[in-house]
Design an enzyme around this catalytic site. Structure first.
Site, mmCIF file in Angstrom:
data_model
loop_
_atom_site.group_PDB
_atom_site.id
_atom_site.type_symbol
_atom_site.label_atom_id
_atom_site.label_comp_id
_atom_site.label_asym_id
_atom_site.label_seq_id
_atom_site.Cartn_x
_atom_site.Cartn_y
_atom_site.Cartn_z
ATOM 1 N N ARG A 1 0.951 13.247 -0.157
ATOM 2 C CA ARG A 1 0.481 11.888 -0.507
ATOM 3 C C ARG A 1 -0.846 12.929 -0.971
ATOM 4 N NH1 ARG A 1 4.118 7.153 -0.729
ATOM 5 N NH2 ARG A 1 2.054 6.315 -2.086
ATOM 6 N N ARG B 1 -9.247 5.685 -10.857
ATOM 7 C CA ARG B 1 -7.989 4.703 -10.491
ATOM 8 C C ARG B 1 -8.878 3.554 -11.482
ATOM 9 N NH1 ARG B 1 -5.396 1.284 -10.053
ATOM 10 N NH2 ARG B 1 -3.746 0.770 -8.604
ATOM 11 N N ASP C 1 4.923 9.073 -9.483
ATOM 12 C CA ASP C 1 6.057 8.141 -8.421
ATOM 13 C C ASP C 1 7.491 8.100 -8.165
ATOM 14 O OD1 ASP C 1 4.242 6.290 -6.640
ATOM 15 O OD2 ASP C 1 6.927 5.606 -7.228
ATOM 16 N N ARG D 1 -5.390 8.226 -3.051
ATOM 17 C CA ARG D 1 -5.607 7.711 -2.563
ATOM 18 C C ARG D 1 -6.735 7.159 -1.025
ATOM 19 N NH1 ARG D 1 -0.598 5.162 0.590
ATOM 20 N NH2 ARG D 1 0.008 7.218 0.766
ATOM 21 N N TYR E 1 14.961 -0.182 -3.547
ATOM 22 C CA TYR E 1 13.632 -0.446 -4.372
ATOM 23 C C TYR E 1 14.280 -1.642 -5.195
ATOM 24 C CZ TYR E 1 10.453 1.742 -1.682
ATOM 25 O OH TYR E 1 9.286 2.125 -0.317
HETATM 26 O O1 CP3 Z 1 0.394 13.346 -3.864
HETATM 27 C C1 CP3 Z 1 1.486 12.639 -4.216
HETATM 28 O O2 CP3 Z 1 2.221 12.806 -3.273
HETATM 29 C C2 CP3 Z 1 0.858 12.130 -5.609
HETATM 30 C C3 CP3 Z 1 1.905 11.596 -6.035
HETATM 31 C C4 CP3 Z 1 2.551 10.686 -5.313
HETATM 32 C C5 CP3 Z 1 2.347 9.373 -4.941
HETATM 33 N N1 CP3 Z 1 4.078 8.411 -4.808
HETATM 34 C C6 CP3 Z 1 1.447 8.267 -5.386
HETATM 35 C C7 CP3 Z 1 1.125 7.021 -5.285
HETATM 36 C C8 CP3 Z 1 4.385 10.527 -4.626
HETATM 37 C C9 CP3 Z 1 4.607 12.056 -4.096
HETATM 38 C C10 CP3 Z 1 4.931 10.096 -4.461
HETATM 39 C C11 CP3 Z 1 6.635 9.142 -3.501
HETATM 40 C C12 CP3 Z 1 6.281 8.025 -2.945
HETATM 41 N N2 CP3 Z 1 6.179 7.135 -3.933
HETATM 42 C C13 CP3 Z 1 7.624 7.668 -2.376
HETATM 43 C C14 CP3 Z 1 8.275 8.971 -1.503
HETATM 44 C C15 CP3 Z 1 7.328 9.551 -0.761
HETATM 45 C C16 CP3 Z 1 6.599 8.803 0.421
HETATM 46 O O3 CP3 Z 1 5.876 8.746 1.148
HETATM 47 O O4 CP3 Z 1 7.382 8.279 1.029
HETATM 48 C C17 CP3 Z 1 7.566 6.036 -2.308
HETATM 49 C C18 CP3 Z 1 8.447 5.368 -0.916
HETATM 50 C C19 CP3 Z 1 6.566 6.089 -3.612
HETATM 51 C C20 CP3 Z 1 7.178 4.288 -3.269
HETATM 52 C C21 CP3 Z 1 5.260 3.436 -3.938
HETATM 53 N N3 CP3 Z 1 4.419 3.966 -4.952
HETATM 54 C C22 CP3 Z 1 5.513 3.129 -2.455
HETATM 55 C C23 CP3 Z 1 5.050 2.256 -1.480
HETATM 56 C C24 CP3 Z 1 4.050 2.492 -3.337
HETATM 57 C C25 CP3 Z 1 2.350 1.378 -2.639
HETATM 58 C C26 CP3 Z 1 2.020 1.669 -1.356
HETATM 59 C C27 CP3 Z 1 1.424 3.019 -1.188
HETATM 60 O O5 CP3 Z 1 2.051 4.211 -0.918
HETATM 61 O O6 CP3 Z 1 0.167 3.276 -1.990
HETATM 62 C C28 CP3 Z 1 3.040 3.328 -4.361
HETATM 63 C C29 CP3 Z 1 1.986 3.109 -5.394
HETATM 64 C C30 CP3 Z 1 1.569 4.669 -4.695
HETATM 65 N N4 CP3 Z 1 2.253 6.381 -5.451
HETATM 66 C C31 CP3 Z 1 0.081 4.772 -5.254
HETATM 67 C C32 CP3 Z 1 -0.154 7.098 -4.970
HETATM 68 C C33 CP3 Z 1 -0.976 7.605 -5.668
HETATM 69 C C34 CP3 Z 1 -1.203 4.048 -4.909
HETATM 70 C C35 CP3 Z 1 -1.138 3.581 -6.245
HETATM 71 C C36 CP3 Z 1 -3.192 3.061 -6.249
HETATM 72 O O7 CP3 Z 1 -3.615 3.425 -6.702
HETATM 73 O O8 CP3 Z 1 -2.765 1.629 -6.077
#
Ligand code: CP3
Length: 342
Positions: free
Chosen positions: A24, A37, A74, A28, A150
């Site tokens: 990640r 963003r 994502d 963020r 999900y």
């Molecule tokens: O550097 C990176 O890894 C960026 C790409 C990436 C994102 N999500 C961007 C994201 C990757 C590899 C993921 C994987 C992901 N997404 C997983 C598996 C890895 C893990 O952490 O367990 C899961 C379970 C998700 C599902 C998901 N996406 C959730 C639960 C959420 C909300 C909570 C959170 O983590 O912020 C997201 C949103 C998300 N995915 C954001 C980002 C940068 C935040 C969105 C925003 O900017 O508002």
């Protein structure tokens, strides 16, 4: 030997210094991410805007000199591409129209997945053009179990009881859903490789809530099929599996799924991983992301321990789960310095 340390590690070629990237890492916690963003409004808009997705993919590599970039996207773009309503509500996490019946599953359309996700492939191509030669481009997807939680819960969950109940009460239907996810995910990852991804990581974030029999059927079986599908198309592309929380089952996972690397979460004991996993696959991990958000002394102590115990074998330094949004930038700079220079 290539000049990409991550690929060396995955192919069992010795590096002088362990490679490092952070799960990640794109997003963020970076101010430059938050700026992009804000301009784009919704999170999915950013995922589907190739130029901006490539920009935020490159940001952490530019800032910290990481050995890999992970494509900004994502795991929930797969349900989105299959026709499920997916949205990200600020502060609340993802929301999906929940899968409840056979009709809901019939509506899922694998044929549209590749065209729907074309912006991700474009983002990969753009990223590759601008990535330093020493950094590897990582493509990824969520594994069927985690993505299905999900889809069935309609969002995140604490105990996954709705999904488990669905599996136990409607085993045939769940299998249909799993089959659709295996197909869609395999096609998606193969297309990512065609678009420039050099390594693939399969995230199974919630694999740690399953008993042995379910772990085999819901985590190992689909991962094995997906990895085999990818290997048929591209035998040389290394694949990292991340069955987070698999604990006791990590060993079975690497025996059954033909991955080149395994990402271990922060609960896995280092000596155990060195003895039981590292002889067979490259190990990636496993600093607790909470530690990375604490003091420099603690970061140094734990990072050195990890490097001492795993650094002599096939190894990629990483966190045991995704970086936390409030992690101080200077802690990340320090970590990279410790891993490379101490
Ligand atoms: O550097 C990176 O890894 C960026 C790409 C990436 C994102 N999500 C961007 C994201 C990757 C590899 C993921 C994987 C992901 N997404 C997983 C598996 C890895 C893990 O952490 O367990 C899961 C379970 C998700 C599902 C998901 N996406 C959730 C639960 C959420 C909300 C909570 C959170 O983590 O912020 C997201 C949103 C998300 N995915 C954001 C980002 C940068 C935040 C969105 C925003 O900017 O508002």
């Amino acid at each position: 030997m290539t000049n990409k340390k991550i690929i060396n590690a995955l192919k069992n070629i010795k590096n002088d210094v362990p490679p490092i990237w952070l799960m990640r890492q794109a997003g963020r916690f970076l101010p430059e991410y938050r700026e992009v963003r804000e301009h784009l409004g919704s999170f999915l808009n950013l995922c589907y805007s190739p130029k901006d997705a490539a920009e935020v993919t490159l940001q952490p590599v530019r800032r910290f000199g990481f050995d890999a970039a992970i494509i900004f996207s994502d795991i929930l773009v797969i349900p989105d591409a299959l026709g499920v309503d997916v949205s990200f509500v600020q502060g609340e996490g993802p929301k999906l129209s929940p899968i409840q019946s056979a009709q809901d599953i019939k509506k899922l359309d694998v044929d549209k997945v590749i065209s729907h996700l074309n912006p991700v492939f474009e983002a990969l191509k753009l990223t590759k053009e601008h990535l330093p030669e020493s950094a590897a481009l990582i493509g990824f997807a969520g594994a069927p179990w985690t993505v299905s939680t999900y889809m069935i819960e309609g969002g995140g969950s604490k105990d996954f009881s709705t999904t488990k109940k669905f599996v136990f009460e409607n085993p045939k239907l769940y299998q249909e859903l799993q089959e659709i996810l295996i197909q869609a995910t395999s096609l998606y990852l193969i297309e990512q490789i065609k678009s420039g991804a050099e390594v693939i990581q399969l995230f199974d974030s919630w694999s740690g809530v399953l008993a042995h029999e379910e772990f085999r059927d819901l985590v190992i079986k689909p991962a094995k099929k997906i990895v085999e599908n990818i290997k048929k198309y591209s035998p040389d592309t290394p694949i990292i599996g991340f069955p987070k929380g698999a604990g006791f089952f990590y060993e079975e996972y690497i025996k059954e799924v033909p991955v080149d690397g395994v990402s271990i979460d922060y609960t896995v004991p280092l000596e155990w991983a060195a003895e039981n996993l590292q002889p067979h696959v490259c190990v990636q991990g496993n600093l607790d992301p909470v530690i990375l958000a604490t003091s420099q002394e603690l970061i140094r102590k734990r990072a050195r321990e990890i490097k001492d115990i795993l650094g002599n074998g096939r190894f990629i330094f990483n966190l045991g789960h995704g970086i936390l949004p409030y992690t101080p930038i200077e802690n990340v700079e320090l970590l990279v310095d410790i891993v490379r220079n101490e």
